[in-house]
Design a protein around this motif. Structure first.
Motif, mmCIF file in Angstrom:
data_model
loop_
_atom_site.group_PDB
_atom_site.id
_atom_site.type_symbol
_atom_site.label_atom_id
_atom_site.label_comp_id
_atom_site.label_asym_id
_atom_site.label_seq_id
_atom_site.Cartn_x
_atom_site.Cartn_y
_atom_site.Cartn_z
ATOM 1 N N ALA A 153 -105.983 20.875 -82.263
ATOM 2 C CA ALA A 153 -104.890 21.508 -81.558
ATOM 3 C C ALA A 153 -105.441 22.415 -80.506
ATOM 4 N N ALA A 154 -106.455 23.183 -80.861
ATOM 5 C CA ALA A 154 -106.956 24.144 -79.908
ATOM 6 C C ALA A 154 -107.604 23.455 -78.756
ATOM 7 N N CYS A 155 -108.243 22.341 -79.041
ATOM 8 C CA CYS A 155 -108.855 21.698 -77.921
ATOM 9 C C CYS A 155 -107.816 21.060 -77.096
ATOM 10 N N SER A 156 -106.725 20.893 -77.708
ATOM 11 C CA SER A 156 -105.734 20.237 -76.977
ATOM 12 C C SER A 156 -104.710 21.168 -76.438
ATOM 13 N N ASN A 157 -104.397 22.151 -77.152
ATOM 14 C CA ASN A 157 -103.370 23.027 -76.657
ATOM 15 C C ASN A 157 -103.759 24.430 -76.943
ATOM 16 N N GLY A 158 -104.620 24.584 -77.689
ATOM 17 C CA GLY A 158 -104.978 25.927 -77.987
ATOM 18 C C GLY A 158 -105.249 26.092 -79.434
ATOM 19 N N LEU A 173 -98.671 30.563 -77.967
ATOM 20 C CA LEU A 173 -98.912 31.421 -76.814
ATOM 21 C C LEU A 173 -99.852 30.753 -75.820
ATOM 22 N N VAL A 174 -100.833 30.027 -76.342
ATOM 23 C CA VAL A 174 -101.750 29.297 -75.468
ATOM 24 C C VAL A 174 -101.003 28.206 -74.713
ATOM 25 N N ASP A 175 -100.136 27.490 -75.411
ATOM 26 C CA ASP A 175 -99.324 26.451 -74.757
ATOM 27 C C ASP A 175 -98.513 27.043 -73.614
ATOM 28 N N ALA A 176 -97.879 28.182 -73.889
ATOM 29 C CA ALA A 176 -97.043 28.827 -72.871
ATOM 30 C C ALA A 176 -97.874 29.230 -71.660
ATOM 31 N N ALA A 177 -99.092 29.719 -71.900
ATOM 32 C CA ALA A 177 -99.952 30.145 -70.803
ATOM 33 C C ALA A 177 -100.462 28.963 -69.986
ATOM 34 N N GLN A 213 -98.695 26.340 -69.363
ATOM 35 C CA GLN A 213 -97.555 25.955 -68.534
ATOM 36 C C GLN A 213 -97.270 26.990 -67.446
ATOM 37 N N ASP A 214 -97.505 28.250 -67.785
ATOM 38 C CA ASP A 214 -97.232 29.348 -66.858
ATOM 39 C C ASP A 214 -98.363 30.366 -66.964
ATOM 40 N N PRO A 215 -99.317 30.348 -66.040
ATOM 41 C CA PRO A 215 -100.492 31.236 -66.119
ATOM 42 C C PRO A 215 -100.145 32.720 -66.214
ATOM 43 N N THR A 216 -98.952 33.128 -65.807
ATOM 44 C CA THR A 216 -98.593 34.543 -65.930
ATOM 45 C C THR A 216 -98.426 34.958 -67.388
ATOM 46 N N GLN A 217 -98.315 33.974 -68.276
ATOM 47 C CA GLN A 217 -98.164 34.266 -69.708
ATOM 48 C C GLN A 217 -99.499 34.505 -70.401
ATOM 49 N N ASP A 218 -100.594 34.395 -69.679
ATOM 50 C CA ASP A 218 -101.912 34.572 -70.289
ATOM 51 C C ASP A 218 -102.097 35.971 -70.855
ATOM 52 N N ASP A 219 -101.408 36.947 -70.328
ATOM 53 C CA ASP A 219 -101.524 38.312 -70.840
ATOM 54 C C ASP A 219 -101.239 38.397 -72.328
ATOM 55 N N PHE A 220 -100.431 37.472 -72.839
ATOM 56 C CA PHE A 220 -100.007 37.545 -74.237
ATOM 57 C C PHE A 220 -100.907 36.738 -75.184
ATOM 58 N N MET A 278 -113.688 21.840 -70.688
ATOM 59 C CA MET A 278 -112.592 21.250 -69.922
ATOM 60 C C MET A 278 -111.261 21.920 -70.255
ATOM 61 N N ARG A 279 -111.064 22.299 -71.486
ATOM 62 C CA ARG A 279 -109.766 22.851 -71.873
ATOM 63 C C ARG A 279 -109.573 24.300 -71.434
ATOM 64 N N LEU A 280 -110.650 24.959 -70.982
ATOM 65 C CA LEU A 280 -110.527 26.347 -70.557
ATOM 66 C C LEU A 280 -109.685 26.452 -69.285
ATOM 67 N N THR A 281 -108.748 27.370 -69.281
ATOM 68 C CA THR A 281 -107.976 27.649 -68.076
ATOM 69 C C THR A 281 -108.766 28.607 -67.186
ATOM 70 N N ASP A 282 -108.281 28.818 -65.996
ATOM 71 C CA ASP A 282 -108.935 29.795 -65.114
ATOM 72 C C ASP A 282 -108.935 31.177 -65.758
ATOM 73 N N ALA A 283 -107.852 31.508 -66.450
ATOM 74 C CA ALA A 283 -107.779 32.806 -67.120
ATOM 75 C C ALA A 283 -108.789 32.901 -68.255
ATOM 76 N N ASP A 284 -108.978 31.800 -69.008
ATOM 77 C CA ASP A 284 -109.995 31.777 -70.060
ATOM 78 C C ASP A 284 -111.377 32.054 -69.468
ATOM 79 N N LYS A 285 -111.678 31.343 -68.386
ATOM 80 C CA LYS A 285 -112.991 31.479 -67.763
ATOM 81 C C LYS A 285 -113.203 32.900 -67.239
#
Length: 567
Positions: A18-23, A323-327, A329-336, A462-469
């Motif tokens: 799941a995490a590799c896929s969605n978090g 929460l990872v799924d939401a982020a 879809q919408d990078p502004t949700q990464d704060d959570f 590959m699964r890391l978002t810009d916010a993760d990085k």
């Protein structure tokens, strides 16, 4: 208690499929084929000598990590039914585990298959499981995977009543994520504070306190804790970790003398509970932590209102993945999204990452009520074929993963995006992620690929978002696990996985300890600060009635025996 830990591994695959896929996990972690040498599920079915009559077996799972389901309603489960003719109707735990198991025992009527988690000793002692020894001898894939561990799997009477959930196969692959213990904190708290490198509990709680003070109008919860049922260990284990020890359950094992000591009456436990008491007095601790059930706890974690908590990655994964799924879809949700922190009392070496181990007191067994044990064992043996381990973990080539010209498995950005929580349920990753006989999460396939997608470096990166990085770069690491100290080898690990006989002094000690801690911890945390020491003395008096010296002596003997056996 450490129970679930294993779910050590228990969740590694959940959180990492799941995490590799969605978090987890849960338990929590993650199916036709992978390489040219591994036939597809449909090919395997076609290769059967003759079609088998279809049959459905009942399966009780002693955790509540997903909706009930027929496995053939999932993509993976349907492929396995095509291969074997077998479907399982999975019933997940609702309510209290001990009460559910007690009802089964009283009626002497059991589901065909039972994976009772912490209730496994109770069922073994009640004679609920059949001996699997002869069936194992007829099951080449089970013997291949569990062969090195068969002696460890024997009960005191020499019989094997269940298959532990996972066994290390191939090389050991380190986990880039955190599926074990951590102090989690919302990324927005770190961002606002300038990404400080905190190492102690005091620094952690100060960050939370300061953030709440600056955002008084947001109705935030500073800290919550999980105490429901057997999951109480998510609260009671914390002093052990702050002392710099891994999840050995009720004991800390000295690495020089190998003496096992409990920590429930130490200054460390007092200090931890006093910290929660202080947070509660300041309105930063959620009082409902002592009455909320597991689902309510997860709902609060996913509400975006909770700033921090301690828990094991596999156990909190369902909420964090949302929460990872939401982020994504919408990078502004990464704060959570929550970020894991390795803390100790003095900021020294942590041991939150699990060393290699084999959990012997959890598993899946065939009940004495089972209609066709041979058919069930045949399903498990088929499940342990490598192509089916790839199916349950990686999925279908071209749909949920790809293979490059060097034979390395990977996932595309599009595949990672689509493998969210609803997909995990419908495809079957959630249902086949952990609660069956399988390769251990840290295992490798015969071609060198990681068994768990999340442990494959190509997939993790590959699964890391810009916010993760960005946040990993702020802390000078490329994986979350690099934040944590490497685990020391422990031949006995995990100590909580050493089986205990029902009614034995050590089992009675644990039961009584649970009763005492569950009675007094809420009193200690919710007391007026001026009354804390008085309640602590009452707690020590109650705990002093336990034969703790005898318990520690037994554990020390078991640990030293394990060390000798490993030489």
């Amino acid at each position: 208690m450490a129970k679930k830990l294993l779910l050590t591994c228990m969740a590694a695959v959940l959180v990492f499929t799941a995490a590799c896929s969605n978090g987890n996990n849960g338990k929590n972690n993650a199916s036709s084929t992978a390489s040219s040498s591994a036939p597809a599920a449909t090919e395997s079915a076609a290769a059967s000598e003759k079609p088998l009559d279809k049959v459905t077996f009942s399966y009780f799972l002693g955790v509540a990590n997903a909706p009930d389901v027929n496995t053939n309603e999932t993509t993976i489960g349907k492929a396995f039914e095509d291969q074997t003719g077998v479907n399982f109707k999975i019933e997940h735990l609702v309510g209290d585990l001990k009460a559910k198991i007690g009802t089964m025992i009283a009626s002497n009527d059991y589901p065909d298959v039972i994976n009772p988690d912490a209730g496994i000793d109770q069922l073994v002692d009640a004679g609920a499981f059949m001996d699997l020894t002869d069936l194992i001898e007829k099951s080449p894939n089970i013997k291949r995977v569990y062969g090195p561990f068969l002696n460890q799997m024997k009960a005191a009477d020499g019989k094997i009543y269940y298959l532990p959930i996972s066994a290390q196969v191939g090389d050991f692959v380190p986990d880039p994520e955190i599926n074990q213990g951590a102090f989690w904190i919302q990324r927005r708290v770190l961002k606002e504070a300038g990404y400080p490198k905190i190492k102690t509990l005091d620094e952690y709680t100060k960050l939370i306190e300061d953030y709440v003070a600056k955002h008084k109008d947001e109705d935030l919860t500073g800290l919550i804790s999980l105490t429901h049922d057997w999951r109480f260990f998510a609260t009671s284990n914390v002093p052990m970790h702050l002392d710099g020890y891994p999840n050995d359950g009720n004991v800390e094992v000295d690495m020089t003398t190998f003496e096992a000591k409990t920590y429930y009456t130490t200054d460390s436990t007092k200090r931890w509970l006093q910290k929660l008491n202080d947070l509660n007095a300041k309105g930063l601790f959620d009082k409902a932590s002592f009455v909320d059930n597991y689902d309510q706890y997860l709902a609060k974690l996913s509400s975006k209102k909770v700033l921090g908590f301690f828990d094991y990655g596999w156990q909190s994964a369902n909420a964090r993945n949302l929460l990872v799924d939401a982020a994504r879809q919408d990078p502004t949700q990464d704060d959570f999204v929550y970020f894991p922190m390795p803390l100790t009392w003095d900021g020294g070496k942590d041991q939150l990452l699990d060393p290699p181990g084999f959990v012997k007191n959890r598993g899946i067994g065939i009940s004495v009520s089972a209609k066709d044990p041979e058919r069930i064992m045949g399903y498990w043996d088929n499940l342990l074929k490598e192509e089916n381990q790839i199916l349950k973990s990686w999925g279908i080539k071209g749909e949920t993963y790809e293979v490059d010209d060097k034979g390395r498995f990977y996932r595309t950005a599009e595949q990672i995006k689509k493998i969210d929580e609803p997909f995990n349920l419908s495809f079957g990753f959630r249902y086949f992620n952990w609660d069956w006989p399988q390769y251990g999460a840290n295992s490798t396939l015969s071609d060198g690929n990681a068994f768990a997608p999340g442990f494959q470096p190509e997939v993790f990166q590959m699964r890391l978002t810009d916010a993760d990085k960005t946040i990993l770069e702020k802390y000078g690491v490329k994986t979350y696990s690099e934040l944590f100290a490497a685990p020391d080898d422990r031949a006995w690990y995990p100590a909580w996985g050493i089986p205990k006989t029902q009614g034995s002094p050590e089992q009675i000690w644990e039961t009584t300890k649970d009763e005492v801690t569950k009675k007094f911890y809420p009193k200690l945390v919710l007391a007026k600060p001026a009354d804390f020491d008085k309640v602590w003395e009452e707690y020590l008096t109650a705990f002093g009635k336990l034969d703790t010296a005898g318990y520690e002596k037994w554990y020390t003997e078991q640990i030293k025996a394990a060390i000798e056996a490993a030489k």
